[in-house]
Motif scaffolding. Sequence first.
Motif, PDB file in Angstrom:
ATOM      1  N   CYS A  94      18.906 -39.671   0.206  1.00  0.00           N
ATOM      2  CA  CYS A  94      19.213 -38.240   0.113  1.00  0.00           C
ATOM      3  C   CYS A  94      20.711 -38.035  -0.093  1.00  0.00           C
ATOM      4  N   GLY A  95      21.046 -36.889  -0.655  1.00  0.00           N
ATOM      5  CA  GLY A  95      22.442 -36.496  -0.778  1.00  0.00           C
ATOM      6  C   GLY A  95      23.202 -37.089  -1.946  1.00  0.00           C
ATOM      7  N   LEU A  96      22.546 -37.921  -2.774  1.00  0.00           N
ATOM      8  CA  LEU A  96      23.255 -38.583  -3.876  1.00  0.00           C
ATOM      9  C   LEU A  96      23.067 -37.817  -5.180  1.00  0.00           C
ATOM     10  N   PRO A  97      24.057 -37.903  -6.094  1.00  0.00           N
ATOM     11  CA  PRO A  97      23.890 -37.267  -7.393  1.00  0.00           C
ATOM     12  C   PRO A  97      22.787 -37.977  -8.192  1.00  0.00           C
ATOM     13  N   PRO A  98      22.131 -37.321  -9.125  1.00  0.00           N
ATOM     14  CA  PRO A  98      22.432 -35.967  -9.601  1.00  0.00           C
ATOM     15  C   PRO A  98      21.698 -34.864  -8.834  1.00  0.00           C
ATOM     16  N   HIS A  99      20.707 -35.215  -8.007  1.00  0.00           N
ATOM     17  CA  HIS A  99      19.877 -34.193  -7.369  1.00  0.00           C
ATOM     18  C   HIS A  99      20.391 -33.751  -6.000  1.00  0.00           C
ATOM     19  N   HIS A 100      21.151 -34.631  -5.317  1.00  0.00           N
ATOM     20  CA  HIS A 100      21.624 -34.323  -3.959  1.00  0.00           C
ATOM     21  C   HIS A 100      20.429 -33.901  -3.094  1.00  0.00           C
ATOM     22  N   LEU A 101      19.443 -34.778  -3.072  1.00  0.00           N
ATOM     23  CA  LEU A 101      18.153 -34.513  -2.430  1.00  0.00           C
ATOM     24  C   LEU A 101      18.293 -34.136  -0.964  1.00  0.00           C
ATOM     25  N   ILE A 102      17.562 -33.080  -0.583  1.00  0.00           N
ATOM     26  CA  ILE A 102      17.431 -32.653   0.808  1.00  0.00           C
ATOM     27  C   ILE A 102      15.944 -32.708   1.145  1.00  0.00           C
ATOM     28  N   GLY A 103      15.596 -33.369   2.229  1.00  0.00           N
ATOM     29  CA  GLY A 103      14.203 -33.452   2.638  1.00  0.00           C
ATOM     30  C   GLY A 103      13.928 -32.584   3.850  1.00  0.00           C
ATOM     31  N   VAL A 104      12.938 -31.702   3.743  1.00  0.00           N
ATOM     32  CA  VAL A 104      12.494 -30.905   4.888  1.00  0.00           C
ATOM     33  C   VAL A 104      11.212 -31.553   5.393  1.00  0.00           C
ATOM     34  N   ASP A 105      11.289 -32.184   6.546  1.00  0.00           N
ATOM     35  CA  ASP A 105      10.200 -32.984   7.103  1.00  0.00           C
ATOM     36  C   ASP A 105       9.467 -32.162   8.160  1.00  0.00           C
ATOM     37  N   LEU A 106       8.235 -31.763   7.834  1.00  0.00           N
ATOM     38  CA  LEU A 106       7.403 -31.017   8.775  1.00  0.00           C
ATOM     39  C   LEU A 106       6.597 -32.024   9.579  1.00  0.00           C
ATOM     40  N   ASP A 107       6.893 -32.121  10.846  1.00  0.00           N
ATOM     41  CA  ASP A 107       6.355 -33.162  11.713  1.00  0.00           C
ATOM     42  C   ASP A 107       4.832 -33.151  11.767  1.00  0.00           C
ATOM     43  N   MET A 108       4.242 -34.339  11.746  1.00  0.00           N
ATOM     44  CA  MET A 108       2.777 -34.452  11.712  1.00  0.00           C
ATOM     45  C   MET A 108       2.134 -33.994  13.020  1.00  0.00           C
ATOM     46  N   LYS A 109       2.844 -34.095  14.143  1.00  0.00           N
ATOM     47  CA  LYS A 109       2.228 -33.697  15.417  1.00  0.00           C
ATOM     48  C   LYS A 109       2.155 -32.177  15.543  1.00  0.00           C
ATOM     49  N   THR A 110       3.049 -31.502  14.838  1.00  0.00           N
ATOM     50  CA  THR A 110       3.103 -30.042  14.963  1.00  0.00           C
ATOM     51  C   THR A 110       3.143 -29.399  13.573  1.00  0.00           C
ATOM     52  N   THR A 111       2.396 -29.976  12.613  1.00  0.00           N
ATOM     53  CA  THR A 111       2.484 -29.504  11.239  1.00  0.00           C
ATOM     54  C   THR A 111       2.207 -28.016  11.123  1.00  0.00           C
ATOM     55  N   ASP A 112       1.124 -27.537  11.779  1.00  0.00           N
ATOM     56  CA  ASP A 112       0.802 -26.111  11.698  1.00  0.00           C
ATOM     57  C   ASP A 112       1.925 -25.278  12.294  1.00  0.00           C
ATOM     58  N   ASP A 113       2.419 -25.703  13.472  1.00  0.00           N
ATOM     59  CA  ASP A 113       3.483 -24.958  14.127  1.00  0.00           C
ATOM     60  C   ASP A 113       4.772 -25.019  13.323  1.00  0.00           C
ATOM     61  N   SER A 114       5.106 -26.201  12.791  1.00  0.00           N
ATOM     62  CA  SER A 114       6.353 -26.338  12.040  1.00  0.00           C
ATOM     63  C   SER A 114       6.273 -25.578  10.717  1.00  0.00           C
ATOM     64  N   SER A 115       5.087 -25.559  10.089  1.00  0.00           N
ATOM     65  CA  SER A 115       4.925 -24.774   8.865  1.00  0.00           C
ATOM     66  C   SER A 115       5.097 -23.288   9.166  1.00  0.00           C
TER      67      SER A 115
END
Length: 299
Positions: A93-114
């Motif tokens: 993550c964070g490298l050019p050209p995309h400067h990727l950012i990952g939003v990780d919705l936790d599997m234990k609380t996927t519904d709650d995190s969504s």
Amino acid sequence: MATTDRQATTLALAHALSAAERGLAVIPLSRTKLPALRSPHRDETGPGLGPTRRCRGECGRFGHGVHDASTDPTRIRELFAAALRATGYGIACGLPPHHLIGVDLDMKTTDDSSAALRELALRHLFTIPATVVVLTPSGGRHLWLSGPPDVVVPNSASRLAPGIDIRGAGGYLVGPGSRTDHGTYTAAPGTAHLALAACPPALLRLLLPPPRAHHPTPPPAGGHEQGHGHGQGLVQFVLAAHEGQRNTRLFWAACRAYEEGIGPALAGPLMEAALNTGLSEREARATIASAARMTGHHP
């Protein structure tokens, strides 16, 4: 090595090369989702040596985790040739050209995190754009977003909301097609070939470090609007930046200024504050211009 392991490594390499074609830098991962190559410094002893040595690949050997990440097909093949038991790949993550950012919705609380992510979107007036989504073996989801080149998004765990982790600079995401001890990572239907969507400015601000408490100085006699109230606080926020956070603080403050209608008036003081912290005029201008564009304004 078992035939199935060889096949898994070959398949992981194929997926990694495909990701590299999209400009995503990759490294081989083991079934545990950790880098498949061990540190070349693990057996070294003495001050500054051993596994915690701060070598980021300058020694020329493999085994520096995310610092080995590359988009070069030849180097990627060399990495996988050295990682005979790799069954997956990580995307830096964070490298050019995309400067990727990952939003990780936790599997234990996927519904709650969504739900928490949707609530944040409603509260801060942004929408989650259509982008690549990766499904984890245990039911979680990774949303892929691109960031601006002049901002460093840090890694965080549940800071945004419970069950939402952020993968930023220095972190990596497990790529789709990777096999782990718990199953295979896959792209969500209909998202595999989408372009990475830009991170909404309001969400991007939430991902940056929060401002530290400050004590604004009184405005000078006869001062302009930017010397009063929140504008002065934003200038002080930039002035308090240390090396490594100067661009990030300037971007955050400039975004706030433009969204509150004082961007054009505050651009000069923010520029001066950034120069005082050690940023070059070119860097400061580019960062303020980026903030203006990200908030829908013309610099």
